[in-house]
Scaffold this active site. Structure first.
Site: not given
Ligand code: NAP
Length: 250
Positions: A10-11, A35, A57, A137, A150, A154, A183
């Site tokens: 998820g970079a 992806r 994926d 989370s 969700y 987690k 975030v």
């Molecule tokens: P984001 O900006 O939407 O990033 C999500 C990343 O995950 C993207 O790079 C996406 O890349 C990748 N991804 C999603 N589904 C995928 C799949 N099936 N296969 C491969 N890659 C996948 O969200 P973020 O906030 O940075 O989230 C990162 C992590 O932090 C997640 O696990 C999320 O649950 C956790 N988190 C977020 C928050 C928040 O408030 N933002 C809070 C707590 C925890 P592609 O679409 O290019 O594949």
């Protein structure tokens, strides 16, 4: 962190991207996954370090194992795995929720973490070294209204992390989780299926965490001496007290 090889899933956006940028500054070698190839290419071009890209994926078991298997020999030793890929899909009560959203969350957030971990583990076990950090989370510690699946995904990440730490204890492999609150990333755009107004409202009346804040915490988990394992970090915006209590300014 020179000569340390770090794989981040998820970079292509948010926390994963910010973590890649921070580790690149520290001189780590990076395997960056996602992806959206164009996003990964742009990120690679912007980083002043050695980068190898993998496009798969995390829900696709075969694709995960093939991608890790495809790594050239100089990239096969992974010192740190950051299981970050994941998203929320929808925010609905169980009775009206979309089953496709449930599949996306269970398959991506739970099984994805498990597949990538399983694919990378053998070389860590063989070397009796390595570190795995999973993105949990606050939703994995407390359930909030309409968070049902969700939150379940987690909670599963948290349980898997604890189980992994127990199983890997004989091998000296460090295992921990990081549990952020709100975030500001593309997370809400994904959760609300591109609804910009709804997404912006999540962060508009608070000072949310930024992706870089989480990246710094991850950096700390990696940088402590090898005999130290940070088992968990829970990171909240000061405007957030727990999963449900948020000080929103009107
Ligand atoms: P984001 O900006 O939407 O990033 C999500 C990343 O995950 C993207 O790079 C996406 O890349 C990748 N991804 C999603 N589904 C995928 C799949 N099936 N296969 C491969 N890659 C996948 O969200 P973020 O906030 O940075 O989230 C990162 C992590 O932090 C997640 O696990 C999320 O649950 C956790 N988190 C977020 C928050 C928040 O408030 N933002 C809070 C707590 C925890 P592609 O679409 O290019 O594949």
């Amino acid at each position: 962190m020179k000569n340390t090889t770090i794989l981040i899933t998820g970079a292509s956006s948010g926390i994963g991207k910010a973590t890649a940028e921070l580790f690149a500054k520290n001189g780590a070698r990076l395997i960056l996954c996602g992806r959206r190839q164009e996003r990964l290419d742009q990120l690679k071009d912007s980083l002043n370090t050695e980068v190898h890209l993998l496009n798969f994926d995390v829900r696709d078991r075969t694709a995960v194992f093939e991608a890790i298997e495809s790594l050239p020999s100089q990239w096969k030793q992974i010192d740190v795995l950051i299981n970050n890929a994941g998203n929320a899909h929808g925010l609905d009560p169980v009775q009206t929720a979309d089953l496709d959203d449930w599949d996306a969350m269970i398959d991506g957030n739970v099984k994805g973490v498990m597949y990538v971990t399983k694919a990378i583990l053998p070389q860590m076990i063989e070397r009796k070294a390595g570190q795995i950090i999973n993105l949990g989370s606050i939703a994995g510690l407390e359930v909030y209204p309409n968070g049902n699946v969700y939150c379940a995904s987690k909670f599963a990440v948290d349980a898997f992390t604890q189980g992994l730490r127990i199983d890997l204890n004989p091998y000296g492999i460090r295992v921990g989780a990081i549990h952020p609150g709100l975030v500001e990333t593309e997370f809400s755009m994904v959760r609300f299926k591109g609804d910009e107004t709804r997404s912006k409202n999540v962060y508009a009346t608070i000072t949310a965490l930024q992706a870089q804040d989480i990246a710094h915490a991850i950096e700390y988990m990696v940088a402590v001496p090898p005999h130290v394992t940070i088992a968990d970090i829970t990171l909240l915006p000061t405007d957030q007290a727990n999963a449900t209590v948020v000080n929103r300014k009107q």
